[in-house]
Design a protein around this motif. Structure first.
Motif, PDB file in Angstrom:
ATOM      1  N   GLY A  70      62.367  17.416  99.572  1.00  0.00           N
ATOM      2  CA  GLY A  70      61.213  17.602 100.440  1.00  0.00           C
ATOM      3  C   GLY A  70      60.585  16.274 100.782  1.00  0.00           C
ATOM      4  N   PRO A  71      59.549  16.264 101.603  1.00  0.00           N
ATOM      5  CA  PRO A  71      58.954  15.010 102.070  1.00  0.00           C
ATOM      6  C   PRO A  71      58.028  14.326 101.072  1.00  0.00           C
ATOM      7  N   HIS A  72      57.558  15.074 100.067  1.00  0.00           N
ATOM      8  CA  HIS A  72      56.611  14.511  99.114  1.00  0.00           C
ATOM      9  C   HIS A  72      57.328  13.609  98.113  1.00  0.00           C
ATOM     10  N   ARG A  73      56.598  12.641  97.556  1.00  0.00           N
ATOM     11  CA  ARG A  73      57.196  11.704  96.592  1.00  0.00           C
ATOM     12  C   ARG A  73      57.713  12.406  95.341  1.00  0.00           C
ATOM     13  N   ASN A  74      57.216  13.605  95.058  1.00  0.00           N
ATOM     14  CA  ASN A  74      57.687  14.362  93.901  1.00  0.00           C
ATOM     15  C   ASN A  74      58.767  15.384  94.268  1.00  0.00           C
ATOM     16  N   GLN A  75      59.350  15.229  95.463  1.00  0.00           N
ATOM     17  CA  GLN A  75      60.354  16.184  95.938  1.00  0.00           C
ATOM     18  C   GLN A  75      61.674  15.488  96.269  1.00  0.00           C
ATOM     19  N   LYS A  76      62.119  14.639  95.361  1.00  0.00           N
ATOM     20  CA  LYS A  76      63.372  13.922  95.602  1.00  0.00           C
ATOM     21  C   LYS A  76      64.601  14.792  95.358  1.00  0.00           C
ATOM     22  N   GLY A  77      64.387  15.962  94.798  1.00  0.00           N
ATOM     23  CA  GLY A  77      65.459  16.917  94.565  1.00  0.00           C
ATOM     24  C   GLY A  77      64.854  18.276  94.323  1.00  0.00           C
ATOM     25  N   PRO A  78      65.685  19.300  94.120  1.00  0.00           N
ATOM     26  CA  PRO A  78      65.158  20.632  93.809  1.00  0.00           C
ATOM     27  C   PRO A  78      64.478  20.649  92.452  1.00  0.00           C
ATOM     28  N   HIS A  79      63.387  21.411  92.336  1.00  0.00           N
ATOM     29  CA  HIS A  79      62.639  21.537  91.076  1.00  0.00           C
ATOM     30  C   HIS A  79      62.251  23.000  90.889  1.00  0.00           C
ATOM     31  N   VAL A  80      63.105  23.764  90.239  1.00  0.00           N
ATOM     32  CA  VAL A  80      62.796  25.179  90.034  1.00  0.00           C
ATOM     33  C   VAL A  80      61.695  25.301  88.979  1.00  0.00           C
ATOM     34  N   HIS A  81      60.644  26.074  89.308  1.00  0.00           N
ATOM     35  CA  HIS A  81      59.507  26.142  88.392  1.00  0.00           C
ATOM     36  C   HIS A  81      59.233  27.532  87.841  1.00  0.00           C
ATOM     37  N   MET A  82      59.788  28.587  88.469  1.00  0.00           N
ATOM     38  CA  MET A  82      59.495  29.931  87.958  1.00  0.00           C
ATOM     39  C   MET A  82      60.475  30.934  88.546  1.00  0.00           C
ATOM     40  N   THR A  83      60.790  31.953  87.739  1.00  0.00           N
ATOM     41  CA  THR A  83      61.421  33.175  88.242  1.00  0.00           C
ATOM     42  C   THR A  83      60.462  34.327  87.988  1.00  0.00           C
ATOM     43  N   LYS A  84      60.390  35.237  88.967  1.00  0.00           N
ATOM     44  CA  LYS A  84      59.458  36.359  88.874  1.00  0.00           C
ATOM     45  C   LYS A  84      60.178  37.655  89.192  1.00  0.00           C
ATOM     46  N   PHE A  85      60.153  38.619  88.257  1.00  0.00           N
ATOM     47  CA  PHE A  85      60.741  39.933  88.476  1.00  0.00           C
ATOM     48  C   PHE A  85      59.746  40.842  89.208  1.00  0.00           C
ATOM     49  N   SER A  86      60.249  41.643  90.138  1.00  0.00           N
ATOM     50  CA  SER A  86      59.446  42.722  90.694  1.00  0.00           C
ATOM     51  C   SER A  86      59.279  43.797  89.624  1.00  0.00           C
ATOM     52  N   ASP A  87      58.273  44.669  89.816  1.00  0.00           N
ATOM     53  CA  ASP A  87      57.999  45.688  88.807  1.00  0.00           C
ATOM     54  C   ASP A  87      59.173  46.640  88.604  1.00  0.00           C
ATOM     55  N   ASP A  88      59.909  46.930  89.670  1.00  0.00           N
ATOM     56  CA  ASP A  88      61.048  47.839  89.523  1.00  0.00           C
ATOM     57  C   ASP A  88      62.288  47.145  88.976  1.00  0.00           C
ATOM     58  N   GLY A  89      62.195  45.834  88.779  1.00  0.00           N
ATOM     59  CA  GLY A  89      63.302  45.085  88.193  1.00  0.00           C
ATOM     60  C   GLY A  89      64.474  44.843  89.115  1.00  0.00           C
ATOM     61  N   LYS A  90      64.340  45.176  90.399  1.00  0.00           N
ATOM     62  CA  LYS A  90      65.480  45.067  91.309  1.00  0.00           C
ATOM     63  C   LYS A  90      65.481  43.771  92.123  1.00  0.00           C
ATOM     64  N   THR A  91      64.385  43.032  92.069  1.00  0.00           N
ATOM     65  CA  THR A  91      64.267  41.791  92.831  1.00  0.00           C
ATOM     66  C   THR A  91      63.787  40.671  91.924  1.00  0.00           C
ATOM     67  N   VAL A  92      64.356  39.486  92.114  1.00  0.00           N
ATOM     68  CA  VAL A  92      63.896  38.283  91.424  1.00  0.00           C
ATOM     69  C   VAL A  92      63.515  37.250  92.479  1.00  0.00           C
TER      70      VAL A  92
END
Length: 336
Positions: free
Chosen positions: A123-145
């Motif tokens: 990304g364009p920000h100085r802290n975005q020199k590469g991908p930075h995965v920060h969270m995974t979130k499940f839907s309540d029905d468990g079918k989507t992440v």
């Protein structure tokens, strides 16, 4: 890792147990039956591979017993989540920009990785020199992440099927783009799951989406800090159990928890108030009854306790506090 008992009537906190050693846990997740705790363990340096640990948990005594730990095949793990059937643990890796899936065995221990997704981009920000995965979130029905990639300004969507060895497959559409240099970090659903809220670390802003069976529709963006604020510190967000209020934390030189009222009809946020907390509130939590908010000041080495006025959502700091070095993650367990 430390376990405390909190008396909501008196505000008293009692230390029950601690896990000593060099695990260096960063984020915690509890199994849905509260019998197991999982932790992502940061390496000595963020460039060193992290580990993931499984613990047996006795909620009556607070005792944690290490079951096993497995290599993470990723650097700087910052978040861990569990599917609702306790089949898999998902770990997010900031420095290596990846997500790994760890199957859970019958005894609560972790198996080796069954699926690993490595992202690319910047990304364009100085802290975005590469991908930075920060969270995974499940839907309540468990079918989507949903996956928040701070480094590429994307929320990625996956179909999830825990009967498969590789449970994550891209949804359609598979990506929701944020604005450049936003840095999506954490996500939270409204209690009825009609809306998704995304806190963005780099722009210190919040995005609101309408959510319907894995589909996102943009509703609102609101800035948490005055224009020109550039401390890149937005961190965590949580919604009161009644769905009336959203709280969000920002670090940098702000060190605040900010309160918003939620319009339940359209999901939009309205600013209400803000509160000073111990330095670097990387994580905080609201108790299951909606009566208390507890903020972890990582650099202040202090956990602050606030009483919540339920009709207004406003906070009053209590005399209770815990002095604990480098605290980053807090979880509640209800004891019968």
């Amino acid at each position: 890792m430390s376990v405390y008992r909190f008396d909501s009537e008196t505000g008293k906190v009692t230390l029950l147990s601690q896990v000593e050693g060099s695990l260096n846990p960063d984020f915690l997740a509890l199994s849905n039956d509260n019998k197991f705790v999982y932790a992502c363990n940061v390496g000595v340096k963020t460039s060193v591979e992290g580990e993931v640990s499984a613990f047996k948990f006795d909620k009556a005594t607070g005792k944690l017993t290490l079951i096993n730990k497995v290599p993470g095949r990723g650097n700087n793990p910052v978040h861990i989540s569990i599917d609702k059937e306790n089949k898999n643990v998902l770990v997010s890796y900031y420095s290596s920009g990846s997500v790994s899936v760890f199957p859970i065995k019958a005894d609560g221990s972790l198996d080796t990785i069954s699926q690993r997704i490595v992202y690319t981009g910047a990304g364009p920000h100085r802290n975005q020199k590469g991908p930075h995965v920060h969270m995974t979130k499940f839907s309540d029905d468990g079918k989507t992440v949903l996956v928040a990639d701070l480094g590429t300004d994307r929320v990625l969507l996956y179909n999830y099927d825990n009967t498969k060895a590789q449970p994550l497959t891209p949804a359609d559409p598979a990506v929701e783009l944020m604005s450049p240099a936003d840095g999506p970090r954490h996500m939270e659903f409204s209690p009825n799951e009609k809306f998704l809220y995304v806190i963005q670390e780099l722009s210190a802003s919040l995005r609101v989406y309408k959510y319907d069976k894995g589909k996102l529709a943009f509703v609102q963006m609101t800035n948490m800090m005055p224009e020109g604020y550039d401390k890149n510190g937005a961190a965590d967000l949580h919604i009161s159990p009644d769905g009336n209020f959203l709280y969000a934390s920002v670090r940098g030189d702000a060190d605040k928890v900010i309160l918003y009222a939620i319009n339940k009809q359209n999901g939009k946020l309205t600013y209400v108030d803000q509160y000073s907390v111990s330095k670097a509130p990387r994580g905080f939590t609201i108790d299951p009854t909606g009566s208390f908010l507890i903020s972890a000041g990582r650099d202040g080495n202090t956990i602050d306790f606030f009483k919540i006025d339920k009709p207004t959502g406003k906070l009053t700091k209590t005399d209770t506090k815990i002095d604990l070095a480098q605290v980053t993650c807090l979880k509640w367990v209800v004891v019968d």
